[in-house]
Each structure stands twice: as C-alpha cells, then as structure tokens.
Design a protein around this motif. Structure first.
Motif, PDB file in Angstrom:
ATOM      1  N   LEU A  44      51.607  50.932  51.863  1.00  0.00           N
ATOM      2  CA  LEU A  44      50.825  50.183  52.831  1.00  0.00           C
ATOM      3  C   LEU A  44      51.503  48.861  53.194  1.00  0.00           C
ATOM      4  N   PRO A  45      51.319  48.411  54.429  1.00  0.00           N
ATOM      5  CA  PRO A  45      51.887  47.126  54.839  1.00  0.00           C
ATOM      6  C   PRO A  45      51.127  45.921  54.304  1.00  0.00           C
ATOM      7  N   ARG A  46      49.881  46.139  53.887  1.00  0.00           N
ATOM      8  CA  ARG A  46      49.114  45.092  53.213  1.00  0.00           C
ATOM      9  C   ARG A  46      48.408  45.714  52.018  1.00  0.00           C
ATOM     10  N   ARG A  47      48.105  44.895  51.022  1.00  0.00           N
ATOM     11  CA  ARG A  47      47.556  45.389  49.761  1.00  0.00           C
ATOM     12  C   ARG A  47      46.060  45.114  49.698  1.00  0.00           C
ATOM     13  N   PRO A  48      45.218  46.182  49.729  1.00  0.00           N
ATOM     14  CA  PRO A  48      43.774  45.956  49.612  1.00  0.00           C
ATOM     15  C   PRO A  48      43.407  45.336  48.270  1.00  0.00           C
ATOM     16  N   VAL A  49      42.553  44.320  48.325  1.00  0.00           N
ATOM     17  CA  VAL A  49      42.066  43.629  47.134  1.00  0.00           C
ATOM     18  C   VAL A  49      40.547  43.687  47.135  1.00  0.00           C
ATOM     19  N   LEU A  50      39.946  44.153  46.055  1.00  0.00           N
ATOM     20  CA  LEU A  50      38.499  44.247  45.939  1.00  0.00           C
ATOM     21  C   LEU A  50      37.962  42.879  45.531  1.00  0.00           C
ATOM     22  N   ALA A  51      37.691  42.031  46.526  1.00  0.00           N
ATOM     23  CA  ALA A  51      37.357  40.641  46.252  1.00  0.00           C
ATOM     24  C   ALA A  51      35.921  40.460  45.790  1.00  0.00           C
ATOM     25  N   ALA A  52      34.964  41.063  46.525  1.00  0.00           N
ATOM     26  CA  ALA A  52      33.555  40.869  46.161  1.00  0.00           C
ATOM     27  C   ALA A  52      32.710  41.982  46.743  1.00  0.00           C
ATOM     28  N   ALA A  60      22.146  45.147  39.059  1.00  0.00           N
ATOM     29  CA  ALA A  60      22.733  46.400  39.537  1.00  0.00           C
ATOM     30  C   ALA A  60      24.066  46.162  40.238  1.00  0.00           C
ATOM     31  N   VAL A  61      24.155  45.130  41.052  1.00  0.00           N
ATOM     32  CA  VAL A  61      25.402  44.893  41.773  1.00  0.00           C
ATOM     33  C   VAL A  61      26.489  44.403  40.819  1.00  0.00           C
ATOM     34  N   ARG A  62      26.102  43.647  39.794  1.00  0.00           N
ATOM     35  CA  ARG A  62      27.095  43.224  38.796  1.00  0.00           C
ATOM     36  C   ARG A  62      27.614  44.435  38.025  1.00  0.00           C
ATOM     37  N   ALA A  63      26.723  45.368  37.698  1.00  0.00           N
ATOM     38  CA  ALA A  63      27.146  46.591  37.014  1.00  0.00           C
ATOM     39  C   ALA A  63      28.073  47.409  37.905  1.00  0.00           C
ATOM     40  N   ALA A  64      27.758  47.490  39.197  1.00  0.00           N
ATOM     41  CA  ALA A  64      28.615  48.222  40.129  1.00  0.00           C
ATOM     42  C   ALA A  64      29.982  47.562  40.241  1.00  0.00           C
ATOM     43  N   ALA A  65      30.009  46.230  40.287  1.00  0.00           N
ATOM     44  CA  ALA A  65      31.279  45.508  40.352  1.00  0.00           C
ATOM     45  C   ALA A  65      32.129  45.795  39.131  1.00  0.00           C
ATOM     46  N   ASP A  66      31.512  45.771  37.962  1.00  0.00           N
ATOM     47  CA  ASP A  66      32.260  46.033  36.729  1.00  0.00           C
ATOM     48  C   ASP A  66      32.748  47.474  36.672  1.00  0.00           C
ATOM     49  N   ARG A  67      31.909  48.400  37.094  1.00  0.00           N
ATOM     50  CA  ARG A  67      32.266  49.815  37.024  1.00  0.00           C
ATOM     51  C   ARG A  67      33.399  50.151  37.982  1.00  0.00           C
ATOM     52  N   HIS A  68      33.372  49.582  39.170  1.00  0.00           N
ATOM     53  CA  HIS A  68      34.323  49.980  40.199  1.00  0.00           C
ATOM     54  C   HIS A  68      35.507  49.031  40.359  1.00  0.00           C
ATOM     55  N   GLY A  69      35.497  47.904  39.655  1.00  0.00           N
ATOM     56  CA  GLY A  69      36.664  47.035  39.691  1.00  0.00           C
ATOM     57  C   GLY A  69      36.631  45.934  40.725  1.00  0.00           C
ATOM     58  N   TRP A  70      35.444  45.522  41.176  1.00  0.00           N
ATOM     59  CA  TRP A  70      35.350  44.396  42.097  1.00  0.00           C
ATOM     60  C   TRP A  70      35.438  43.088  41.312  1.00  0.00           C
TER      61      TRP A  70
END
Length: 402
Positions: A44-52, A60-70
């Motif tokens: 890729l020409p740019r690198r996707p970063v899972l910022a938030a 629930a959203v904190r658990a999702a962030a931890d599970r998926h790498g955000w």
C-alpha cells in the motif's frame, strides 16, 4: 491532484492513514479486519493505522478496541471527529446517523467511508453527496461500503461485461435471500424500525443487489415497479427496552415498521430489463445472493455462497458443445488475487473488506475518486425510494373474510 500532505508536511506516500471508526458491532468488526489486514497483504502507498474506535457503551467499546487492536476508544463520535490524529472517519452505524456523522466529518476535513445504504432518505443522501463534492475540492475523498463489488469473481464479471463478452445485455435476475427473521419471536431490533433503518430487506439487502446490478451492467436503472410485504407485524421488545410500544400492541411487543420482503422489476436506460428479490424470510437461506446477466452473445452468473466461482456461457460457440462452464476465480491475474494464495485456494467474505480498504487507501494516496462514490450511493437511494413509492401505489387491501 497532488498527493495530500500530512500535518508535518511530508508527502502522503508511505505516510500513515489514521482511521477513526464509529460503530463496533458486526460491520465494525468486518471493517476493522479490512483495515488491519490490507497492509499486511498488499503493498500500500499509505499505512492504515487503527487510531480510535467509538461507541456509546464505554465498557463495550473499550473491549472491542482491545479485541480488535484499536489504539484508543471514544464514547462520543463528535469527540472522535474532532481529534487531530484522525485522517479518515469510517461510519459503521445504523442508517439514521449516517448523514449527521458524514456531514460533520467532512466539515472537519476528514476523508469518509460510509456503510451502505448511504442514508435513510434521498434528501439526506443528496446533502451528503453535495458535501462530498465540496470536500473533494479540498482533497477529501468519500466512498460507500458496497463490499460485494470487491469479490474477485464480481470484479472479473464486470471486466468481462465491459469487454463485450456478453454483447448487449438483455435481462438480469438478482436475488438476495436470508432467513434470520423466520422465527416470529426474534426481537424487535433497530433493523426492524423505519426511523433507524430507513427500510427493511429493501435497504439491508436490496441496496446491495441494486448496486451490484448497476455496477455489473455498467449502467443505471431508469424505472422500477415493485411490491413489498411485512409478514410479522408485532415482535418482542429487546430485553430491557422500554420504548417501541404502539397503540393496540401487546405489552412487551413493538410494531415492525419496515418491509420483510421486496420484489421489483426494473428497466435500464439501454432497454435491458431486470428482476429483483430481497427477503429475510427465505427459510434455509443464510446469505444467498445470486445474480445472472443474460446478453446477446452470452451469460454470466454469480452466487455468493460459491463466491470463488463464475458460471459463464459463450453463446457464440457451436450448440453441439456449448454450455455453462465454471470459472474458478483464483488465478493471480484475476482481480485482487496476485497478493493472495496459490491458484485454487479460495477467499471468503471477509476479504471483500480487505479489498475495500486497499482500494480506498490507493485512492486517497493517489488523489483519485474512489468508487462507489457518494453519488453512486445517492443513485441507489433514489432507486430504493422509487421501489417504496411503487410498492405503495401497487398495494391492494383485501379484507379478511368473517
């Protein structure tokens, strides 16, 4: 258009693309997989970063962030949009919030990816498209998440149609069948409420097949004739729900305010005709999307439950040995497949989101408009509205005897 620059003035190529996602359930997980995986498979020409990632339930959203790498989690989408470390906002929420979030994200200078359907109404979709056009002049790009365009087999089918392998198209048959509402005790979720979902099977499934039909045909629908039906009109409220009761409803139930099935015919500008079926009441069908294109020189068929295959008939061959043949779409010169596995090793549903992320990253880095655009999403929304209008005009009330 030149490559966009980052806040530090560095050119866009090889720079990070910092993604903020709003919504973390089924579609949020699918989009996350795409962002997380695309750079590991494709150059890729740019690198996707899972910022938030953002959701209303903090735990629930904190658990999702931890599970998926955000890297971070937010509970207010406005806060996420205002962050300086977000380049792109990915909207994976119910349709009733798409317009408000997308308009705010564009006003904040972000690129936007919005799940389908683009909006709940034509008016919302028009406002989003107009805002996207204005933002494009500032280097901001927008795209709608019609992921079935990114199945290698459908991308190959589009190429074959564009090459004239079928000749002039005459007739398309498109169906999208699921059965997750067959149980009348299934609760009244947001997908069954018009104020949240916009429509039922029409917007949920019909949007996909309208877009796919127009994409493969290479032209837009010019008119439709339709009917819709709701089979179960009262459903149990979700556990803990206190709203949704309608006059005359049984305590603890709410009224279904969307369609359960939509059937319509359509005509393309060229004169080709099409038939469409979208239902969540096809018992035994889990995710059965099928499209067949018939032309003057040949036919193509695709079935999502066999998504690594196309069925192709070359009508110019002698009848003595002509017939439909299977194309196994796993060769490295087929769309997207040069980065994946050796021939014969099939891909799955989740790969469509990887391909979606890949295409959007390239578009942003190279400054060209991605497809499907907000304008494409608006066109689909206009078709859905025409289907609803036609269904209302075609509805017939038959009184129950006795």
């Amino acid at each position: 258009m030149e490559h966009p620059q980052q806040p530090d003035g560095s050119p866009g190529r090889q720079a990070p693309l910092r993604v903020g996602m709003i919504g973390y359930a089924f579609m949020g997980a699918a989009h996350t997989h795409g962002w997380r995986t695309a750079g590991r498979v494709f150059d890729l020409p740019r690198r996707p970063v899972l910022a938030a990632i953002c959701g209303r339930d903090a735990d629930a959203v904190r658990a999702a962030a931890d599970r998926h790498g955000w890297a971070d989690a937010e509970t207010d989408w406005r806060t996420l949009i205002a962050r300086d470390d977000i380049d792109l906002v990915d909207i994976c929420t119910p349709g009733d919030s798409h317009a408000e979030i997308a308009l705010a994200a564009l006003a904040a200078g972000k690129h936007v990816l919005c799940e389908k359907p683009l909006a709940n109404t034509v008016e919302e979709a028009e406002a989003m498209t107009a805002a996207a056009e204005r933002a494009y002049r500032n280097g901001q790009l927008t795209m709608v998440g019609f992921n079935y365009r990114r199945v290698p087999a459908t991308a190959l089918a589009r190429t074959m149609v564009a090459q004239g392998r079928l000749g002039a198209l005459r007739h398309l048959r498109v169906t999208y069948l699921q059965d997750w509402l067959v149980d009348r005790e299934f609760p009244l979720t947001w997908r069954l409420r018009k104020e949240s979902a916009g429509s039922g099977s029409l917007g949920d499934l019909g949007a996909h097949i309208v877009d796919l039909a127009q994409y493969l045909a290479g032209e837009e629908l010019a008119g439709v004739s339709a009917l819709t039906q709701t089979f179960v009109r009262e459903r149990p409220l979700p556990l803990g729900a206190t709203s949704g009761l309608a006059a005359g409803a049984v305590a603890g139930t709410g009224t279904v305010t969307v369609d359960d099935a939509a059937l319509f015919t359509g005509r393309f500008a060229s004169g080709a005709v099409a038939s469409f079926e979208a239902t969540r009441y096809a018992t035994g069908r889990k995710n059965a999307l099928r499209i067949e294109l018939n032309g003057e020189h040949g036919s193509l068929a695709f079935d999502l439950e066999r998504l690594n295959e196309l069925s192709y008939h070359d009508g110019t061959e002698p009848a003595a040995h002509a017939g439909f043949r299977r194309i196994l779409v796993t060769e490295p010169d087929h769309p997207y497949l040069d980065a994946w596995w050796p021939p014969g090793h099939g891909l799955g549903y989740e790969h469509t989101f990887v391909h979606q992320a890949r295409d959007l990253v390239h578009a942003i880095a190279e400054g060209h408009r991605p497809r499907p655009s907000f304008a494409d999403g608006l066109q689909v929304q206009r078709v859905l509205a025409a289907v609803e209008e036609s269904a209302q005009k075609n509805s017939v009330y038959t009184p129950v005897a006795g």
